[in-house]
Design a protein around this motif. Structure first.
Motif, PDB file in Angstrom:
ATOM      1  N   GLN A  71       0.825  -1.205   0.000  1.00  0.00           N
ATOM      2  CA  GLN A  71       0.000   0.000   0.000  1.00  0.00           C
ATOM      3  C   GLN A  71       0.859   1.255   0.000  1.00  0.00           C
ATOM      4  N   GLN A  72       1.933   1.238   0.786  1.00  0.00           N
ATOM      5  CA  GLN A  72       2.810   2.401   0.886  1.00  0.00           C
ATOM      6  C   GLN A  72       3.456   2.747  -0.445  1.00  0.00           C
ATOM      7  N   HIS A  73       3.755   1.727  -1.243  1.00  0.00           N
ATOM      8  CA  HIS A  73       4.507   1.952  -2.487  1.00  0.00           C
ATOM      9  C   HIS A  73       3.658   1.732  -3.736  1.00  0.00           C
ATOM     10  N   GLY A  74       2.363   1.628  -3.569  1.00  0.00           N
ATOM     11  CA  GLY A  74       1.476   1.526  -4.721  1.00  0.00           C
ATOM     12  C   GLY A  74       1.603   0.245  -5.506  1.00  0.00           C
ATOM     13  N   LEU A  75       1.838  -0.870  -4.813  1.00  0.00           N
ATOM     14  CA  LEU A  75       2.000  -2.167  -5.471  1.00  0.00           C
ATOM     15  C   LEU A  75       0.696  -2.952  -5.376  1.00  0.00           C
ATOM     16  N   ASP A  76       0.318  -3.588  -6.457  1.00  0.00           N
ATOM     17  CA  ASP A  76      -0.961  -4.291  -6.554  1.00  0.00           C
ATOM     18  C   ASP A  76      -0.777  -5.764  -6.191  1.00  0.00           C
ATOM     19  N   LEU A  77      -1.462  -6.215  -5.147  1.00  0.00           N
ATOM     20  CA  LEU A  77      -1.384  -7.609  -4.709  1.00  0.00           C
ATOM     21  C   LEU A  77      -2.595  -8.425  -5.156  1.00  0.00           C
ATOM     22  N   ALA A  78      -3.406  -7.876  -6.031  1.00  0.00           N
ATOM     23  CA  ALA A  78      -4.604  -8.595  -6.488  1.00  0.00           C
ATOM     24  C   ALA A  78      -4.212  -9.914  -7.141  1.00  0.00           C
ATOM     25  N   GLY A  79      -4.819 -10.994  -6.688  1.00  0.00           N
ATOM     26  CA  GLY A  79      -4.573 -12.300  -7.273  1.00  0.00           C
ATOM     27  C   GLY A  79      -3.309 -12.981  -6.798  1.00  0.00           C
ATOM     28  N   ILE A  80      -2.557 -12.353  -5.891  1.00  0.00           N
ATOM     29  CA  ILE A  80      -1.305 -12.914  -5.393  1.00  0.00           C
ATOM     30  C   ILE A  80      -1.564 -13.659  -4.084  1.00  0.00           C
ATOM     31  N   GLU A  81      -1.157 -14.916  -4.013  1.00  0.00           N
ATOM     32  CA  GLU A  81      -1.341 -15.697  -2.787  1.00  0.00           C
ATOM     33  C   GLU A  81      -0.330 -15.257  -1.733  1.00  0.00           C
ATOM     34  N   ILE A  82      -0.805 -15.095  -0.501  1.00  0.00           N
ATOM     35  CA  ILE A  82       0.052 -14.758   0.625  1.00  0.00           C
ATOM     36  C   ILE A  82      -0.111 -15.830   1.695  1.00  0.00           C
ATOM     37  N   VAL A  83       1.004 -16.387   2.158  1.00  0.00           N
ATOM     38  CA  VAL A  83       1.000 -17.348   3.257  1.00  0.00           C
ATOM     39  C   VAL A  83       1.562 -16.637   4.477  1.00  0.00           C
ATOM     40  N   ASP A  84       0.756 -16.500   5.492  1.00  0.00           N
ATOM     41  CA  ASP A  84       1.150 -15.715   6.667  1.00  0.00           C
ATOM     42  C   ASP A  84       2.196 -16.473   7.490  1.00  0.00           C
ATOM     43  N   ALA A  85       3.245 -15.759   7.873  1.00  0.00           N
ATOM     44  CA  ALA A  85       4.279 -16.283   8.772  1.00  0.00           C
ATOM     45  C   ALA A  85       4.726 -15.118   9.641  1.00  0.00           C
ATOM     46  N   PRO A  86       4.945 -15.333  10.932  1.00  0.00           N
ATOM     47  CA  PRO A  86       5.097 -14.211  11.854  1.00  0.00           C
ATOM     48  C   PRO A  86       6.382 -13.409  11.718  1.00  0.00           C
ATOM     49  N   HIS A  87       7.447 -14.034  11.238  1.00  0.00           N
ATOM     50  CA  HIS A  87       8.738 -13.335  11.167  1.00  0.00           C
ATOM     51  C   HIS A  87       9.604 -13.996  10.093  1.00  0.00           C
ATOM     52  N   SER A  88      10.811 -13.464   9.887  1.00  0.00           N
ATOM     53  CA  SER A  88      11.647 -13.908   8.775  1.00  0.00           C
ATOM     54  C   SER A  88      12.064 -15.371   8.906  1.00  0.00           C
ATOM     55  N   HIS A  89      12.392 -15.800  10.122  1.00  0.00           N
ATOM     56  CA  HIS A  89      12.807 -17.195  10.296  1.00  0.00           C
ATOM     57  C   HIS A  89      11.673 -18.148   9.944  1.00  0.00           C
ATOM     58  N   ALA A  90      10.481 -17.822  10.434  1.00  0.00           N
ATOM     59  CA  ALA A  90       9.316 -18.651  10.125  1.00  0.00           C
ATOM     60  C   ALA A  90       8.991 -18.606   8.631  1.00  0.00           C
ATOM     61  N   ALA A  91       9.185 -17.445   8.020  1.00  0.00           N
ATOM     62  CA  ALA A  91       8.926 -17.316   6.579  1.00  0.00           C
ATOM     63  C   ALA A  91       9.874 -18.193   5.773  1.00  0.00           C
ATOM     64  N   ALA A  92      11.157 -18.214   6.158  1.00  0.00           N
ATOM     65  CA  ALA A  92      12.124 -19.062   5.459  1.00  0.00           C
ATOM     66  C   ALA A  92      11.744 -20.528   5.588  1.00  0.00           C
ATOM     67  N   ALA A  93      11.385 -20.941   6.799  1.00  0.00           N
ATOM     68  CA  ALA A  93      11.010 -22.338   7.026  1.00  0.00           C
ATOM     69  C   ALA A  93       9.761 -22.711   6.238  1.00  0.00           C
ATOM     70  N   LYS A  94       8.772 -21.818   6.217  1.00  0.00           N
ATOM     71  CA  LYS A  94       7.528 -22.107   5.509  1.00  0.00           C
ATOM     72  C   LYS A  94       7.741 -22.133   4.000  1.00  0.00           C
ATOM     73  N   ALA A  95       8.566 -21.235   3.486  1.00  0.00           N
ATOM     74  CA  ALA A  95       8.838 -21.226   2.047  1.00  0.00           C
ATOM     75  C   ALA A  95       9.510 -22.525   1.616  1.00  0.00           C
ATOM     76  N   VAL A  96      10.459 -23.008   2.415  1.00  0.00           N
ATOM     77  CA  VAL A  96      11.110 -24.284   2.130  1.00  0.00           C
ATOM     78  C   VAL A  96      10.094 -25.421   2.198  1.00  0.00           C
ATOM     79  N   GLU A  97       9.201 -25.353   3.174  1.00  0.00           N
ATOM     80  CA  GLU A  97       8.162 -26.377   3.303  1.00  0.00           C
ATOM     81  C   GLU A  97       7.264 -26.421   2.071  1.00  0.00           C
ATOM     82  N   LEU A  98       6.934 -25.262   1.514  1.00  0.00           N
ATOM     83  CA  LEU A  98       6.105 -25.223   0.307  1.00  0.00           C
ATOM     84  C   LEU A  98       6.793 -25.946  -0.850  1.00  0.00           C
ATOM     85  N   VAL A  99       8.105 -25.786  -0.938  1.00  0.00           N
ATOM     86  CA  VAL A  99       8.852 -26.490  -1.982  1.00  0.00           C
ATOM     87  C   VAL A  99       8.823 -27.993  -1.723  1.00  0.00           C
ATOM     88  N   ARG A 100       9.065 -28.399  -0.483  1.00  0.00           N
ATOM     89  CA  ARG A 100       9.068 -29.824  -0.142  1.00  0.00           C
ATOM     90  C   ARG A 100       7.709 -30.462  -0.428  1.00  0.00           C
TER      91      ARG A 100
END
Length: 322
Positions: A71-100
């Motif tokens: 929103q701050q930078h005028g970027l459109d997220l329409a149609g983009i899937e977002i998987v919620d993760a609380p912080h960077s470490h959790a995000a890294a782990a979840k992203a790897v899990e999605l690949v697995r």
């Protein structure tokens, strides 16, 4: 008889990155888990690659923060899937899990430190390790130089031993061939082109060439040790009397260690105004590494190389009968 092989990209053509991007657009866009895209640069890079038809991003990180940045930078997220993760470490782990889980076939670094992402990739029980050593390749477009240059490894392996260098070279060869550039000329760099016990990297270079002769490294033409000048300049090679298909025409430049590779890549970037796309290989899937200093074109090229490689690996995968 007509040649029915996949056409190769001409590394001597101008706008080398543009050709890679165009070739990647011809592939099916690769679903990509983007770990912690929580600043403008990383979020914009993923969305621009999606708009260019290179990837289908899954954004993994604190959803509220990602939406606030958009929103701050005028970027459109329409149609983009977002998987919620609380912080960077959790995000890294979840992203790897999605690949697995098979939900993503590429992994992309967002606004977290490279070490944090690679720690999850390298985890023995939950990561993406294979039998191959993980390594990094800079895919460089150097103004005034006819060849596309791969520089490896300048980001992951600090002081690789001989076995690690074997994997580093094989990873780079597989990528070169996988994106359609043909059979690469691999120059194994040192300070000099003669083998001497005073410089251990020259001995390793000679051993790696012998390993290639014996089939331990396949798919490329190797020569080394070579100094940088006689690796990339035919006149310099001729002056030294070095006669080989690689000398003066190196396309994959294998550095002795991370320090040498990092300095070489950054010298080319800041003094020769080269673009340096980055990709990590040797894991289950290619990993897109970008820097905050990367231009839009470089970010797209990193995505294009990974997507092109993933697409061609996808087509080459054996069909499993039901």
């Amino acid at each position: 008889m007509a040649d029915t092989r996949t056409p190769t990209l001409d590394p001597a053509a101008p706008s080398k990155y543009d050709r890679l991007i165009a070739a990647a657009r011809a592939e099916t866009a690769a679903t990509t888990a983007v770990a912690h895209p929580c600043d403008e640069t990383s979020l914009r890079g993923a969305l621009e690659a999606a708009e260019a038809g290179l990837i289908v991003p899954i954004l993994v990180g604190p959803e509220a923060r990602i939406r606030a940045v958009a929103q701050q930078h005028g970027l459109d997220l329409a149609g983009i899937e977002i998987v919620d993760a609380p912080h960077s470490h959790a995000a890294a782990a979840k992203a790897v899990e999605l690949v697995r889980e098979g939900r993503a076939e590429l992994l992309m670094k967002g606004s977290l430190h490279t070490d944090e992402l690679m720690r999850e990739v390298a985890a023995s029980a939950t990561g993406l390790r294979t039998e191959r050593r993980i390594s990094h390749v800079f895919v460089m477009d150097v103004p005034g130089h006819a060849e596309t240059l791969f520089i490896t490894d300048a980001a992951i392996n600090i002081f690789p031993d001989l076995d690690a260098k074997r994997d580093i070279i094989q990873n780079a060869i597989d990528l070169w061939r996988g994106v359609g550039l043909g059979t690469p000329k691999v120059a194994i760099l040192s300070a000099v082109e003669t083998v001497t016990t005073k410089i251990p990297s020259t001995i390793e270079a000679a051993a790696l060439c012998k390993m290639a002769e014996r089939g331990q490294i396949t798919g490329g033409l190797l020569d080394g040790p070579l100094a940088f000048d006689n690796a990339v300049d035919p006149a310099a090679a001729a002056i030294k009397g070095i006669v080989s298909p690689v000398a003066g025409h190196g396309q994959i430049l294998v550095v002795p260690d991370l320090e040498a590779g990092n300095m070489l890549a950054k010298n080319l970037t800041f003094l020769s105004h080269a673009d340096a796309a980055g990709i990590v290989l040797g894991a289950r899937v290619p990993i897109i590494l970008t820097s905050r200093a990367d231009s839009v074109r470089t970010r797209l090229a990193s995505c294009a190389v990974a997507a092109l490689y993933a697409g061609r690996r996808r087509r080459a995968a054996p069909v499993v009968a039901e």
